[in-house]
Design a protein around this motif. Structure first.
Motif, PDB file in Angstrom:
ATOM      1  N   MET A 196       0.906  -1.163   0.027  1.00  0.00           N
ATOM      2  CA  MET A 196      -0.119  -0.181   0.001  1.00  0.00           C
ATOM      3  C   MET A 196       0.764   1.369   0.126  1.00  0.00           C
ATOM      4  O   MET A 196       0.660   2.198  -0.689  1.00  0.00           O
ATOM      5  CB  MET A 196      -0.909   0.076   1.116  1.00  0.00           C
ATOM      6  N   ILE A 197       1.938   1.186   0.847  1.00  0.00           N
ATOM      7  CA  ILE A 197       2.790   2.468   0.789  1.00  0.00           C
ATOM      8  C   ILE A 197       3.398   2.447  -0.534  1.00  0.00           C
ATOM      9  O   ILE A 197       3.801   3.436  -0.925  1.00  0.00           O
ATOM     10  CB  ILE A 197       3.684   2.110   2.033  1.00  0.00           C
ATOM     11  N   TYR A 198       3.784   1.522  -1.027  1.00  0.00           N
ATOM     12  CA  TYR A 198       4.600   1.515  -2.428  1.00  0.00           C
ATOM     13  C   TYR A 198       3.634   2.319  -3.620  1.00  0.00           C
ATOM     14  O   TYR A 198       4.038   2.759  -4.198  1.00  0.00           O
ATOM     15  CB  TYR A 198       4.810   0.077  -2.934  1.00  0.00           C
ATOM     16  N   LEU A 199       2.375   1.949  -3.281  1.00  0.00           N
ATOM     17  CA  LEU A 199       1.404   2.132  -4.631  1.00  0.00           C
ATOM     18  C   LEU A 199       1.161   3.672  -4.274  1.00  0.00           C
ATOM     19  O   LEU A 199       0.993   4.658  -5.284  1.00  0.00           O
ATOM     20  CB  LEU A 199      -0.058   1.656  -4.229  1.00  0.00           C
ATOM     21  N   MET A 200       1.310   3.998  -3.172  1.00  0.00           N
ATOM     22  CA  MET A 200       0.784   5.406  -2.686  1.00  0.00           C
ATOM     23  C   MET A 200       2.190   6.373  -3.046  1.00  0.00           C
ATOM     24  O   MET A 200       2.037   7.360  -3.601  1.00  0.00           O
ATOM     25  CB  MET A 200       0.624   5.912  -1.152  1.00  0.00           C
ATOM     26  N   MET A 201       3.301   5.899  -3.085  1.00  0.00           N
ATOM     27  CA  MET A 201       4.445   6.342  -3.293  1.00  0.00           C
ATOM     28  C   MET A 201       4.458   6.694  -4.936  1.00  0.00           C
ATOM     29  O   MET A 201       5.112   7.539  -5.477  1.00  0.00           O
ATOM     30  CB  MET A 201       5.825   5.740  -2.915  1.00  0.00           C
ATOM     31  N   ALA A 202       4.253   5.537  -5.485  1.00  0.00           N
ATOM     32  CA  ALA A 202       4.136   5.266  -7.070  1.00  0.00           C
ATOM     33  C   ALA A 202       3.319   6.402  -7.724  1.00  0.00           C
ATOM     34  O   ALA A 202       3.597   6.681  -8.827  1.00  0.00           O
ATOM     35  CB  ALA A 202       3.866   3.938  -7.662  1.00  0.00           C
ATOM     36  N   MET A 203       2.391   6.681  -7.106  1.00  0.00           N
ATOM     37  CA  MET A 203       1.442   8.024  -7.564  1.00  0.00           C
ATOM     38  C   MET A 203       2.059   9.212  -7.445  1.00  0.00           C
ATOM     39  O   MET A 203       1.701   9.981  -8.535  1.00  0.00           O
ATOM     40  CB  MET A 203       0.138   8.030  -6.642  1.00  0.00           C
ATOM     41  N   THR A 204       3.318   9.303  -6.838  1.00  0.00           N
ATOM     42  CA  THR A 204       3.823  10.565  -6.731  1.00  0.00           C
ATOM     43  C   THR A 204       5.040  10.747  -7.696  1.00  0.00           C
ATOM     44  O   THR A 204       5.476  11.964  -8.007  1.00  0.00           O
ATOM     45  CB  THR A 204       4.352  10.958  -5.388  1.00  0.00           C
ATOM     46  N   VAL A 205       5.277   9.744  -8.407  1.00  0.00           N
ATOM     47  CA  VAL A 205       6.853   9.664  -9.399  1.00  0.00           C
ATOM     48  C   VAL A 205       6.003  10.266 -10.653  1.00  0.00           C
ATOM     49  O   VAL A 205       5.165   9.723 -11.247  1.00  0.00           O
ATOM     50  CB  VAL A 205       6.995   8.324  -9.342  1.00  0.00           C
ATOM     51  N   PRO A 206       6.674  11.203 -11.186  1.00  0.00           N
ATOM     52  CA  PRO A 206       6.262  11.728 -12.661  1.00  0.00           C
ATOM     53  C   PRO A 206       6.518  10.945 -13.640  1.00  0.00           C
ATOM     54  O   PRO A 206       7.561  10.260 -13.699  1.00  0.00           O
ATOM     55  CB  PRO A 206       7.164  13.101 -12.787  1.00  0.00           C
ATOM     56  N   ILE A 207       5.791  10.562 -14.481  1.00  0.00           N
ATOM     57  CA  ILE A 207       6.155   9.719 -15.837  1.00  0.00           C
ATOM     58  C   ILE A 207       7.242  10.018 -16.756  1.00  0.00           C
ATOM     59  O   ILE A 207       7.636   9.245 -17.512  1.00  0.00           O
ATOM     60  CB  ILE A 207       4.661   9.702 -16.690  1.00  0.00           C
ATOM     61  N   GLN A 208       7.620  11.374 -16.572  1.00  0.00           N
ATOM     62  CA  GLN A 208       8.538  11.904 -17.429  1.00  0.00           C
ATOM     63  C   GLN A 208      10.005  11.381 -17.139  1.00  0.00           C
ATOM     64  O   GLN A 208      11.023  11.046 -17.952  1.00  0.00           O
ATOM     65  CB  GLN A 208       8.949  13.477 -17.291  1.00  0.00           C
ATOM     66  N   LEU A 209       9.984  10.757 -15.870  1.00  0.00           N
ATOM     67  CA  LEU A 209      11.403   9.823 -15.530  1.00  0.00           C
ATOM     68  C   LEU A 209      11.284   8.632 -16.368  1.00  0.00           C
ATOM     69  O   LEU A 209      12.350   7.958 -16.539  1.00  0.00           O
ATOM     70  CB  LEU A 209      11.369   9.635 -13.926  1.00  0.00           C
ATOM     71  N   PHE A 210      10.249   8.009 -16.791  1.00  0.00           N
ATOM     72  CA  PHE A 210      10.631   6.904 -17.737  1.00  0.00           C
ATOM     73  C   PHE A 210      10.030   6.887 -19.203  1.00  0.00           C
ATOM     74  O   PHE A 210      10.141   5.868 -19.835  1.00  0.00           O
ATOM     75  CB  PHE A 210       9.176   5.981 -17.227  1.00  0.00           C
ATOM     76  N   LEU A 211      10.173   8.231 -19.762  1.00  0.00           N
ATOM     77  CA  LEU A 211       9.808   8.351 -20.975  1.00  0.00           C
ATOM     78  C   LEU A 211      10.925   7.495 -21.871  1.00  0.00           C
ATOM     79  O   LEU A 211      10.571   6.914 -22.933  1.00  0.00           O
ATOM     80  CB  LEU A 211       9.456   9.663 -21.230  1.00  0.00           C
ATOM     81  N   PHE A 212      12.132   7.975 -21.597  1.00  0.00           N
ATOM     82  CA  PHE A 212      13.078   7.772 -22.464  1.00  0.00           C
ATOM     83  C   PHE A 212      13.291   6.219 -22.497  1.00  0.00           C
ATOM     84  O   PHE A 212      13.738   5.478 -23.555  1.00  0.00           O
ATOM     85  CB  PHE A 212      14.453   8.241 -21.994  1.00  0.00           C
ATOM     86  N   PRO A 213      13.389   5.374 -21.115  1.00  0.00           N
ATOM     87  CA  PRO A 213      13.705   4.125 -21.275  1.00  0.00           C
ATOM     88  C   PRO A 213      12.325   3.368 -22.150  1.00  0.00           C
ATOM     89  O   PRO A 213      12.653   2.238 -22.576  1.00  0.00           O
ATOM     90  CB  PRO A 213      13.783   3.535 -19.832  1.00  0.00           C
ATOM     91  N   LEU A 214      11.187   3.952 -22.015  1.00  0.00           N
ATOM     92  CA  LEU A 214       9.910   3.319 -22.385  1.00  0.00           C
ATOM     93  C   LEU A 214       9.980   3.463 -24.051  1.00  0.00           C
ATOM     94  O   LEU A 214       9.625   2.812 -24.696  1.00  0.00           O
ATOM     95  CB  LEU A 214       8.794   3.935 -21.940  1.00  0.00           C
ATOM     96  N   TYR A 215      10.408   4.939 -24.432  1.00  0.00           N
ATOM     97  CA  TYR A 215      10.620   4.858 -25.945  1.00  0.00           C
ATOM     98  C   TYR A 215      11.697   3.929 -26.466  1.00  0.00           C
ATOM     99  O   TYR A 215      11.377   3.493 -27.534  1.00  0.00           O
ATOM    100  CB  TYR A 215      11.067   6.321 -26.100  1.00  0.00           C
ATOM    101  N   ALA A 216      12.963   3.805 -25.802  1.00  0.00           N
ATOM    102  CA  ALA A 216      13.727   2.924 -26.175  1.00  0.00           C
ATOM    103  C   ALA A 216      13.201   1.533 -26.374  1.00  0.00           C
ATOM    104  O   ALA A 216      13.504   0.587 -27.272  1.00  0.00           O
ATOM    105  CB  ALA A 216      14.845   2.771 -25.377  1.00  0.00           C
ATOM    106  N   ALA A 217      12.354   1.218 -25.415  1.00  0.00           N
ATOM    107  CA  ALA A 217      11.778  -0.155 -25.571  1.00  0.00           C
ATOM    108  C   ALA A 217      10.708  -0.311 -26.604  1.00  0.00           C
ATOM    109  O   ALA A 217      10.756  -1.341 -27.207  1.00  0.00           O
ATOM    110  CB  ALA A 217      11.069  -0.450 -24.088  1.00  0.00           C
ATOM    111  N   PHE A 218       9.931   0.606 -26.804  1.00  0.00           N
ATOM    112  CA  PHE A 218       8.918   0.782 -27.948  1.00  0.00           C
ATOM    113  C   PHE A 218       9.559   0.669 -29.278  1.00  0.00           C
ATOM    114  O   PHE A 218       8.795  -0.150 -30.086  1.00  0.00           O
ATOM    115  CB  PHE A 218       8.221   1.972 -27.541  1.00  0.00           C
ATOM    116  N   ALA A 219      10.394   1.218 -29.225  1.00  0.00           N
ATOM    117  CA  ALA A 219      11.443   1.404 -30.581  1.00  0.00           C
ATOM    118  C   ALA A 219      11.900  -0.028 -30.891  1.00  0.00           C
ATOM    119  O   ALA A 219      12.066  -0.431 -32.005  1.00  0.00           O
ATOM    120  CB  ALA A 219      12.520   2.459 -30.713  1.00  0.00           C
ATOM    121  N   ARG A 220      12.729  -0.464 -29.922  1.00  0.00           N
ATOM    122  CA  ARG A 220      13.184  -1.880 -30.099  1.00  0.00           C
ATOM    123  C   ARG A 220      12.350  -3.147 -30.541  1.00  0.00           C
ATOM    124  O   ARG A 220      12.361  -3.965 -31.237  1.00  0.00           O
ATOM    125  CB  ARG A 220      14.142  -2.317 -28.924  1.00  0.00           C
TER     126      ARG A 220
END
Length: 279
Positions: A110-134
């Motif tokens: 539960m604590i992890y989920l509440m913390m995950a809601m505060t993490v901005p998606i911008q942090l994951f854009l570059f690795p996600l884009y690399a994975a999508f492209a591959r």
């Protein structure tokens, strides 16, 4: 009319006034968009707050054509549907496990989920884009829907957990005593009991997916995969000085959302109320 009724009405008046003011504040921008969608560009610039002198219906088909809203709405429906189905199919079992404390680490999760809601998606854009492209998933509406579902998963799990907490423990126990396994208890007993919560979460997540911009503009690069939101934004370059067409495009974008909310508002409010007691 009795004195008690009059006193009750007087006590409720300040609250009604506040709600009326808030409703006007919320509806005024929408009304302004709809009014200006029926004006030509010079009239919008001259007085955006006035009613149209001559109703100009040409803005709507022009915005529809240049914004490619026909294809955009199809892509938006596919993306939103993928998001809702993915969220409900995965968040409901997770919420049940957390509500029933089927695992020892329910508290840390539960604590992890509440913390995950505060993490901005911008942090994951570059690795996600690399994975999508591959993986060759760029401009894939369904893959983007799964990503949006993952972003909204913590909120969905936390909301659905409050609905599962309201179910008496005797209900799943009785089903288990009758020989039902965990999956059967969840599918045939608990899911119907929390259906108002499922509808509420589906509406909330669906609206977020429909209006999503950052993820869509990053991964949907082919114009044939553009959603309605991206189609509207494409108008800003072609019709930057024609505010009438831009307002028509905005009207085309928001009218389906308003219609959906009006159609489901009773279930939405009932779901919010039924899930607001326990948390």
């Amino acid at each position: 009319m009795s004195t008690r009724t009059v006193r009750r009405a007087l006590r409720a008046t300040p609250g009604h006034v506040v709600l009326a003011v808030l409703a006007i504040i919320a509806l005024f921008p929408i009304a302004l968009v709809l009014v200006n969608a029926l004006k030509d560009a010079p009239e919008v610039v001259r007085n955006p707050l006035a009613l149209p002198e001559i109703v100009d219906w040409a803005n709507i088909p022009e915005a529809w054509t240049y914004g490619n809203f026909g294809r955009g709405f199809i892509n938006s429906v596919l993306l939103t549907g993928t998001t809702i189905i993915t969220v409900l199919a995965t968040a409901a079992p997770a919420a049940y496990v957390l509500a029933a404390r089927k695992i020892k680490i329910a508290g840390p999760v539960m604590i992890y989920l509440m913390m995950a809601m505060t993490v901005p998606i911008q942090l994951f854009l570059f690795p996600l884009y690399a994975a999508f492209a591959r993986l060759g998933l760029l401009s894939n509406v369904f893959a983007v829907g799964v990503v949006i579902a993952a972003i909204n998963m913590p909120l969905a799990v936390l909301l659905l957990r409050t609905f599962f907490l309201r179910i008496p423990a005797e209900l799943p126990e009785a089903a288990a005593m009758d020989g039902a396994n965990t999956w059967q208890v969840l599918r045939h007993v608990l899911i119907p009991a929390v259906s108002p919560g499922m509808i509420t979460v589906g509406i909330v997540v669906g609206l977020m997916a429909w209006n999503e911009y950052l993820i869509s503009v990053t991964f949907l690069q082919d114009p044939t995969s553009y959603t309605a939101t991206l189609g509207f934004l494409s108008l800003t370059g072609t019709f930057a000085v024609d505010q009438g067409v831009l307002m028509a495009g905005a009207a085309l974008l928001i009218v389906p959302i308003i219609a959906l909310f009006l159609a489901a508002q009773r279930r939405f409010v009932d779901g919010l109320v039924s899930g607001s007691v326990k948390g």
